[in-house]
Scaffold this active site. Sequence first.
Site, PDB file in Angstrom:
ATOM      1  N   ARG A  51       0.833  -1.199   0.000  1.00 42.65           N
ATOM      2  CA  ARG A  51       0.000   0.000   0.000  1.00 42.65           C
ATOM      3  C   ARG A  51       0.871   1.254   0.000  1.00 42.65           C
ATOM      4  O   ARG A  51       1.949   1.272   0.589  1.00 42.65           O
ATOM      5  CB  ARG A  51      -0.880   0.031   1.250  1.00 42.65           C
ATOM      6  CG  ARG A  51      -1.718  -1.209   1.472  1.00 42.65           C
ATOM      7  CD  ARG A  51      -2.415  -1.125   2.822  1.00 42.65           C
ATOM      8  NE  ARG A  51      -3.127  -2.351   3.136  1.00 42.65           N
ATOM      9  CZ  ARG A  51      -3.785  -2.552   4.276  1.00 42.65           C
ATOM     10  NH1 ARG A  51      -3.809  -1.602   5.202  1.00 42.65           N
ATOM     11  NH2 ARG A  51      -4.410  -3.693   4.485  1.00 42.65           N
ATOM     12  N   ASP A  53       0.142   5.390   1.033  1.00 42.85           N
ATOM     13  CA  ASP A  53      -0.863   6.207   1.701  1.00 42.85           C
ATOM     14  C   ASP A  53      -1.346   7.341   0.808  1.00 42.85           C
ATOM     15  O   ASP A  53      -0.755   7.637  -0.238  1.00 42.85           O
ATOM     16  CB  ASP A  53      -0.281   6.797   2.989  1.00 42.85           C
ATOM     17  CG  ASP A  53       0.041   5.735   4.025  1.00 42.85           C
ATOM     18  OD1 ASP A  53      -0.680   4.720   4.071  1.00 42.85           O
ATOM     19  OD2 ASP A  53       1.015   5.920   4.782  1.00 42.85           O
ATOM     20  N   ARG A 199       8.372   7.705   6.359  1.00 42.57           N
ATOM     21  CA  ARG A 199       8.049   9.083   6.743  1.00 42.57           C
ATOM     22  C   ARG A 199       8.450   9.375   8.184  1.00 42.57           C
ATOM     23  O   ARG A 199       8.856  10.499   8.507  1.00 42.57           O
ATOM     24  CB  ARG A 199       6.561   9.342   6.520  1.00 42.57           C
ATOM     25  CG  ARG A 199       6.176   9.340   5.038  1.00 42.57           C
ATOM     26  CD  ARG A 199       4.682   9.232   4.836  1.00 42.57           C
ATOM     27  NE  ARG A 199       3.976  10.352   5.438  1.00 42.57           N
ATOM     28  CZ  ARG A 199       2.658  10.384   5.607  1.00 42.57           C
ATOM     29  NH1 ARG A 199       1.901   9.346   5.236  1.00 42.57           N
ATOM     30  NH2 ARG A 199       2.089  11.434   6.157  1.00 42.57           N
TER      31      ARG A 199
END
Length: 247
Positions: A51, A53, A199
Site C-alpha cells: 500500500r 498512503d 516518513r
Amino acid sequence: MIQTFKLIIEYDGTGFSGWQRQPENITVQGELEKVLSRILNQPVTLAGSGRTDAGVHALGQVASFCADTALPSQMLKKGVNSLMKLPIVLTACHRVPDTFHAQYSAVSKEYHYYILNRETPCAVGKNYVWHIHRSLDMAMMNQCCESICGTHDFKSFENAGSPRKSTVRTVFMARMDRLDDDRLVFRVCANGFLKNMVRNLMGTLVDAGFGKVTPAMFEQILAAKDRSWAGATAPAKGLFLKQVNYG
C-alpha cells in the site's frame, strides 16, 4: 486462456486516498481495476506489491492479476493508458508465470523522499517535496542513516493501524544525497516497511539535521521500540515508491 500479468505503475498520489481500494474514495487500485475490467470485459482484482498512503506517489509500483484473455500485454498497456483519465500510467505490462505475485514474490522495495531545503517554497512541484526553510546538516543526517542499515526492530518508527507479524525489517541502504543546492533526497531500500516507517524515519532524520538528535540519540530511539521517542511523521507528498525488486 488464463494469463497472469505484471504491471509497473507510475502515479501522482496527490488526489488519491492511497493505493488500496476503498468503496467511498478514489484510489489507484480502484481506478485501475475499473479500466482493466472494462477492457477485458471481466472483473479484475489487482494484487499490489504494497500500500501507499494518501498523497504518496509512485514511479515503480507493481501489481499483478489473472485474467482469461488472449489480448497481448502491449495492447493491454496501450488500452489502459488511452482510457485512464486520472494521473495513473502503466510504464510496463508483461505476461509472467502464474507463480508470480506482486507482493509475495518481492524481495525488496526502494523509496525516495524529497526535500526542498531553502528559505522560499516552490510554486512548481510543491506537491512532490517537503519544504524546509531551515538549513539541514547533511553530515549529521547521514551519520544517523548508518544506524538504520541492517536488521533491526523498527517499532519506534511504525504508526499504529496496520496488522503485521513482526516489526523487524532488514534495511539494505539508507542515505541522504544532495541533488543540487536546494534539493535533498533520502533513499532507503529494505525487504519490507512498516506503516509510515519511511516518513517517520524522515521526520527523525530532519530532527538530526536541525541538531536536535545526535547519532547516539538516534540509536537510542531505534532501541526504545517506542513510537513516542521518534520524530514527527513527514508529509506524504515528498515520498515516492521508486521501485520493487524481484529475485
